[in-house]
Scaffold this motif. Structure first.
Motif, mmCIF file in Angstrom:
data_model
loop_
_atom_site.group_PDB
_atom_site.id
_atom_site.type_symbol
_atom_site.label_atom_id
_atom_site.label_comp_id
_atom_site.label_asym_id
_atom_site.label_seq_id
_atom_site.Cartn_x
_atom_site.Cartn_y
_atom_site.Cartn_z
ATOM 1 N N TYR A 1 9.102 -2.548 -6.729
ATOM 2 C CA TYR A 1 8.709 -2.203 -5.498
ATOM 3 C C TYR A 1 7.930 -1.249 -5.946
ATOM 4 O O TYR A 1 7.679 0.093 -5.884
ATOM 5 C CB TYR A 1 9.408 -0.713 -4.991
ATOM 6 C CG TYR A 1 11.699 -1.574 -4.434
ATOM 7 C CD1 TYR A 1 11.273 -2.728 -3.629
ATOM 8 C CD2 TYR A 1 12.198 -0.931 -5.523
ATOM 9 C CE1 TYR A 1 12.688 -3.147 -3.718
ATOM 10 C CE2 TYR A 1 13.526 -1.789 -6.192
ATOM 11 C CZ TYR A 1 13.830 -3.031 -4.517
ATOM 12 O OH TYR A 1 15.049 -3.818 -5.513
ATOM 13 N N LEU A 2 6.465 -2.228 -5.728
ATOM 14 C CA LEU A 2 5.347 -1.243 -6.260
ATOM 15 C C LEU A 2 3.922 -1.129 -5.344
ATOM 16 O O LEU A 2 3.889 -1.082 -4.347
ATOM 17 C CB LEU A 2 4.703 -2.302 -7.494
ATOM 18 C CG LEU A 2 3.359 -2.125 -7.720
ATOM 19 C CD1 LEU A 2 3.292 -0.277 -9.114
ATOM 20 C CD2 LEU A 2 2.592 -2.907 -8.664
ATOM 21 N N GLY A 3 3.776 0.228 -5.187
ATOM 22 C CA GLY A 3 2.994 1.124 -4.334
ATOM 23 C C GLY A 3 1.406 1.833 -5.195
ATOM 24 O O GLY A 3 1.403 1.585 -5.409
ATOM 25 N N ILE A 4 0.447 0.244 -4.181
ATOM 26 C CA ILE A 4 -0.887 0.588 -4.558
ATOM 27 C C ILE A 4 -1.548 1.540 -3.891
ATOM 28 O O ILE A 4 -1.917 1.396 -2.598
ATOM 29 C CB ILE A 4 -1.940 -0.251 -5.500
ATOM 30 C CG1 ILE A 4 -0.715 -1.215 -6.733
ATOM 31 C CG2 ILE A 4 -3.556 -0.262 -5.624
ATOM 32 C CD1 ILE A 4 -1.106 -2.543 -6.761
ATOM 33 N N SER A 5 -1.676 2.969 -3.968
ATOM 34 C CA SER A 5 -3.148 3.088 -3.218
ATOM 35 C C SER A 5 -3.751 4.291 -3.482
ATOM 36 O O SER A 5 -4.570 3.939 -4.313
ATOM 37 C CB SER A 5 -2.256 4.483 -2.495
ATOM 38 O OG SER A 5 -2.644 5.102 -1.205
ATOM 39 N N GLU A 6 -5.252 5.027 -2.845
ATOM 40 C CA GLU A 6 -6.217 5.853 -3.483
ATOM 41 C C GLU A 6 -5.769 7.202 -2.373
ATOM 42 O O GLU A 6 -5.405 7.479 -1.466
ATOM 43 C CB GLU A 6 -7.140 5.073 -3.237
ATOM 44 C CG GLU A 6 -7.756 4.287 -1.717
ATOM 45 C CD GLU A 6 -8.563 5.139 -0.806
ATOM 46 O OE1 GLU A 6 -8.727 6.740 -1.445
ATOM 47 O OE2 GLU A 6 -8.398 5.176 0.432
ATOM 48 N N PRO A 7 -6.582 8.249 -3.213
ATOM 49 C CA PRO A 7 -6.507 9.728 -2.907
ATOM 50 C C PRO A 7 -6.680 9.535 -1.403
ATOM 51 O O PRO A 7 -5.954 10.099 -0.626
ATOM 52 C CB PRO A 7 -7.706 10.274 -3.757
ATOM 53 C CG PRO A 7 -7.347 9.468 -5.125
ATOM 54 C CD PRO A 7 -7.414 8.350 -4.511
ATOM 55 N N ALA B 1 4.758 -2.022 7.977
ATOM 56 C CA ALA B 1 4.300 -3.025 7.358
ATOM 57 C C ALA B 1 4.296 -2.911 5.931
ATOM 58 O O ALA B 1 5.186 -4.429 5.017
ATOM 59 C CB ALA B 1 3.598 -4.348 8.114
ATOM 60 N N MET B 2 3.906 -1.820 5.058
ATOM 61 C CA MET B 2 4.160 -1.573 3.673
ATOM 62 C C MET B 2 5.838 -0.802 3.600
ATOM 63 O O MET B 2 6.262 -1.278 2.241
ATOM 64 C CB MET B 2 3.125 -0.468 3.191
ATOM 65 C CG MET B 2 2.330 -1.254 3.615
ATOM 66 S SD MET B 2 0.659 -0.104 3.985
ATOM 67 C CE MET B 2 1.219 1.097 5.662
ATOM 68 N N LYS B 3 6.150 -0.713 4.398
ATOM 69 C CA LYS B 3 7.932 0.467 4.421
ATOM 70 C C LYS B 3 8.849 -0.987 3.796
ATOM 71 O O LYS B 3 9.981 -1.322 3.366
ATOM 72 C CB LYS B 3 8.238 1.110 4.614
ATOM 73 C CG LYS B 3 9.384 1.828 4.930
ATOM 74 C CD LYS B 3 9.869 3.213 5.658
ATOM 75 C CE LYS B 3 10.919 3.311 5.263
ATOM 76 N NZ LYS B 3 10.901 5.145 6.249
ATOM 77 N N VAL C 1 9.247 3.097 -2.987
ATOM 78 C CA VAL C 1 8.524 2.739 -4.046
ATOM 79 C C VAL C 1 8.867 3.303 -5.417
ATOM 80 O O VAL C 1 9.558 4.590 -5.577
ATOM 81 C CB VAL C 1 6.896 3.424 -3.670
ATOM 82 C CG1 VAL C 1 6.144 3.426 -4.913
ATOM 83 C CG2 VAL C 1 6.295 3.046 -2.437
ATOM 84 N N ASN C 2 8.983 2.205 -6.548
ATOM 85 C CA ASN C 2 9.775 2.988 -7.231
ATOM 86 C C ASN C 2 8.053 3.110 -8.585
ATOM 87 O O ASN C 2 8.569 3.136 -10.470
ATOM 88 C CB ASN C 2 10.813 2.591 -8.020
ATOM 89 C CG ASN C 2 10.739 0.748 -8.309
ATOM 90 O OD1 ASN C 2 9.825 -0.240 -8.118
ATOM 91 N ND2 ASN C 2 11.765 -0.043 -8.333
ATOM 92 N N GLU C 3 7.756 2.231 -8.771
ATOM 93 C CA GLU C 3 6.803 2.086 -9.540
ATOM 94 C C GLU C 3 4.726 2.426 -8.753
ATOM 95 O O GLU C 3 4.748 1.918 -7.307
ATOM 96 C CB GLU C 3 5.809 0.956 -9.799
ATOM 97 C CG GLU C 3 7.332 0.456 -10.446
ATOM 98 C CD GLU C 3 6.780 -0.921 -11.446
ATOM 99 O OE1 GLU C 3 5.306 -0.944 -11.996
ATOM 100 O OE2 GLU C 3 7.639 -2.067 -10.825
ATOM 101 N N GLY D 1 0.998 -1.314 0.544
ATOM 102 C CA GLY D 1 -0.006 -0.206 0.398
ATOM 103 C C GLY D 1 0.457 1.526 0.468
ATOM 104 O O GLY D 1 0.117 2.229 -0.089
ATOM 105 N N CYS D 2 2.051 0.803 -0.307
ATOM 106 C CA CYS D 2 3.164 2.239 -0.134
ATOM 107 C C CYS D 2 3.183 3.066 0.653
ATOM 108 O O CYS D 2 4.257 4.210 0.819
ATOM 109 C CB CYS D 2 2.701 2.947 -1.963
ATOM 110 S SG CYS D 2 1.221 3.938 -1.650
ATOM 111 N N GLY D 3 2.589 2.524 2.393
ATOM 112 C CA GLY D 3 3.270 3.685 3.159
ATOM 113 C C GLY D 3 4.055 3.174 3.911
ATOM 114 O O GLY D 3 5.119 2.172 3.316
#
Length: 460
Positions: A218-224, A196-198, A236-238, A191-193
């Protein structure tokens, strides 16, 4: 409400976007300039501020906005493309007056996805977002636009879920797991935060360097709403920003080849219920999908409570969908490597794409956006007199509402205006739910800043 210190030093600057927004047609530039002055400006401003404020110790998006009331972002049109005018941006995003490149990439990704979703997805006739097929197709196109679909790569993407507010020991454990995944040529999607996401990304980054793997993902998927509260971690590089939590979760399960769940709070419980609700669908009975719950040895009780809650609500058979491993990062990585190799064989056999799981059936209950208003939260059907996948969907919505009340600006404002959300359930289920949520509070898993937690919900 979380209180930030007095606003730190700020910088005003004009920058060029990174990546796909560097070259645009005149028509696209005009449309983008127009969009920046529409109702999307506030959304863009909130997300941009969170990205620029990367490293903040708070997860309270409202507090961040209040600390930087004078921040603004404006899209400027030029003959050769666009530029971004930043006014009173956090100085930490710059080094000697130049924006850190990773932050500039993240800022550009946020802008790209917000504009693309608004112009090409939400207001385009070819995407019927009221249907399952239309929603899945929209998720695919957002991911493709972001360049995250990699047709030439074998399955390797491990989705890591878990809490942003975790202990140091748990954080170090997530790094160890990521490290052993990386040694086995596996990539990380989170989730890129923070938390546990880092951790898994940091561990995998070191392992990839040791293995001389230069194309680590290192793909992060989030929402606004989440971006505004939890800025993408620097590794995160994507970065992909989905329009809502439901499409974000679908992106995880369509892209990922296996999922690891670390200790967390309500957001993690929401993700677990989402995935298990999908796997319980009869159409998905024979589709392999590795799922491991893991943490340091002292997190065994945490997973025991999760396991007991899942068995009570969804039945004994639910245990066949996940494996619990504590205190053994190597065992976790080996299992994930072995099962992802089996995923590759399964998809070859059925001529399925490696990069997007079209075969998985996702019921509409798991796709339709849920707006956690007070009325909607009161109306959730939290009882066992319904199919298990429907109960999972409703429990997922309940946890989603609590996440909104904890960290998302609209949810925080709604709680301040109308009091806590009210949840009603059958007596024993309510008792089990209360015990689970109380354990999250006691373990400090509800907020990032470590202050005493005031629940944004009441159980009736």
């Amino acid at each position: 409400m979380t209180q930030l210190p007095m606003p730190r030093a700020t910088i005003s600057s004009i920058i060029s976007p990174e990546g796909s927004l560097e070259v645009l047609s005149q028509h696209e530039v005009n449309r983008l300039k127009s969009t920046s002055k529409s109702g999307l400006h506030d959304l863009l401003r909130r997300c941009a501020l969170a990205v620029l404020n990367c490293g903040s110790p708070t997860d309270d998006s409202l507090a961040i906005m209040e600390a930087y009331k004078d921040f603004d972002i404006e899209v400027l049109q030029q003959d050769r493309g666009i530029r971004l005018k930043l006014t009173n941006a956090p100085a930490e995003a710059f080094v000697d007056g130049r924006m850190i490149r990773g932050i500039r990439e993240h800022l550009s990704s946020v802008l790209r996805d917000i504009v693309y979703v608004y112009n090409e997805i939400q207001h385009h006739k070819r995407f019927d977002l009221t249907t399952g097929e239309g929603t899945t197709n929209a998720v695919f196109h957002i991911l493709r636009k972001a360049g995250t679909l990699k047709p030439g790569r074998d399955p390797s993407l491990v989705v890591c879920w878990g809490g942003h507010s975790i202990s140091r020991e748990e954080y170090e454990y997530t790094k160890d797991v990521g490290y052993h995944l990386g040694l086995r040529d596996l990539d990380i999607c989170t989730g890129c935060g923070p938390g546990a996401m880092k951790g898994p990304m940091k561990g995998a980054n070191v392992a990839h360097a040791k293995q001389r793997r230069k194309d680590g993902r290192y793909l992060g998927i989030s929402e606004p709403g989440i971006i505004a509260a939890e800025a993408p971690n620097p590794i995160v590089n994507e970065l992909v920003v989905m329009p809502d939590i439901e499409k974000r979760l679908e992106a995880f399960v369509r892209l990922g080849h296996g999922i690891i769940v670390f200790p967390g709070g309500v957001g993690t419980a929401e993700e677990i219920l989402y995935l298990l609700g999908i796997l319980l669908h009869p159409s998905n009975h024979d589709i392999p999908f590795p799922l491991v719950f893991t943490g340091p040895a002292n997190s065994a009780e945490y997973f025991q409570k999760i396991d007991e809650f899942l068995v009570y609500t969804l039945g004994e058979d639910i245990r066949r969908y996940y494996t619990i491993i504590t205190g053994n990062p190597v065992a976790v990585a080996r299992k994930m490597r072995e099962e992802i190799d089996e995923i590759a064989d399964f998809r070859r056999k059925h001529q399925d794409a490696f990069y997007y799981n079209w075969r998985l059936t996702i019921a509409r209950d798991f796709q339709a956006p849920f707006e956690p208003t007070h009325e909607a939260m009161r109306g959730l059907a939290l009882h066992r007199q319904q199919p298990t996948h429907e109960l999972a969907a409703n429990l997922r919505r309940a946890f989603s509402g609590i996440v909104a009340g904890n960290v998302k600006e609209p949810g925080i404002r709604a709680i301040e205006a109308h009091g806590p959300f009210e949840l009603t359930a059958e007596p024993e289920l309510m008792q089990r739910l209360d015990e689970l949520l109380t354990s999250f509070v006691a373990q400090g898993r509800m907020k990032l800043d470590g202050q005493a937690y005031t629940p944004c919900y009441v159980l009736r």
